[in-house]
Design an enzyme around this catalytic site. Structure first.
Site, PDB file in Angstrom:
ATOM      1  CB  SER A 138       7.363  -3.976  -0.393  1.00 39.96           C
ATOM      2  OG  SER A 138       7.465  -4.436   1.449  1.00 39.96           O
ATOM      3  CE1 TYR A 151       3.520  -0.736   3.185  1.00 41.99           C
ATOM      4  CE2 TYR A 151       4.733  -3.021   3.161  1.00 41.99           C
ATOM      5  CZ  TYR A 151       5.098  -1.799   2.870  1.00 41.99           C
ATOM      6  OH  TYR A 151       6.146  -1.479   2.895  1.00 41.99           O
TER       7      TYR A 151
END
Length: 254
Positions: A138, A151
């Site tokens: 990501s 995350y």
């Protein structure tokens, strides 16, 4: 170009979003697709769509965070050529409002889940003479994202693990790369907006879209196209790389 004919491809989390788009495109390009999915019904729906279009797809129900489940799934698949580590979950929160249980939950799926698939796949690829791995990271692994502490931790780990695998298995003809998307328009995004911003869906959707310099969210199919390239023979000289697909978020915003 970009043929996956006669390739066996494993896609974790292939029942929705980016994983679904990858499964559909890989099957279209000739691969036999194996979807590892916690939600077996969602996986079956994707597999049925693929087989209905003349492709080959199978579903293996498994909790990616459970090593025994993953090992059994891979044992049932046999020889594989491609692994897409896509399964993952999200969490919203900064350091102070992220509990230990939150951190453990994110770690168990996003980090340990990817490890479990790698641990099962790499020996099979070695015995098979090589293979290709793409791990879904990501932009949160590259830059700070507000309220994404746990995350971001998990995706940073994905990036580091991927570089380690790329280096350690060069001599075994195993390539390993990562894809780092920005915000991609998936059913998860729609559900997140509906849950947290009821009555303001259109406003928040536009705001999230505009956070990418290009002015919109990415499409799952765009991520799938990048994954296809990285897993094809045309990308045979590429390993140990992270590919941003972010509408300019990292390089232009920062």
């Amino acid at each position: 170009m970009f043929s996956l004919q006669n390739k066996q491809a494993v896609i974790t989390g292939g029942g929705s979003g980016i994983g679904k788009a990858i499964a559909q495109l890989f099957a279209k390009q000739g691969a036999t697709v194996h979807i590892i999915e916690l939600n077996a019904d969602a996986g079956k729906e994707v597999a049925d769509e693929i087989t209905g279009s003349g492709g080959k797809a199978f579903v293996h129900a498994a909790d990616i965070s459970n090593q025994q489940h993953v090992a059994e799934a891979f044992a049932g698949i046999g020889a594989i050529d491609i692994l897409i580590n896509n399964a993952g979950i999200a969490h919203v929160g900064n350091l102070e409002n992220t509990t230990g249980q939150d951190l453990d939950r994110i770690y168990s799926v996003n980090v340990k889940g990817a490890y479990n698939a790698l641990y099962a796949a790499v020996p099979i690829m070695k015995a098979n003479g090589g293979g290709v791995i793409v791990n879904m990271a990501s932009i949160a692994a590259n830059v700070g994202i507000t309220d994404r502490f746990a995350y971001s931790m998990s995706k940073g780990a994905i990036l580091a693990m991927s570089m380690s695998v790329a280096r350690d298995y060069l001599q075994h003809n195993i390539r390993c790369n990562t894809i780092s998307p920005a915000r991609i328009h998936t059913p998860f995004v729609d559900g997140f907006i509906a849950k947290n911003y009821a009555g303001r869906e259109e406003e928040i959707f536009d705001k999230l879209s505009e956070s990418q310099p290009i002015g919109r969210m990415g499409k799952p199919e765009e991520v799938a196209s990048l994954a296809l390239y990285l897993c094809s023979d045309e990308a045979a000289f590429i390993t140990g790389c992270d590919y941003l697909i972010d509408g300019g978020f990292v390089k232009i915003n920062n």
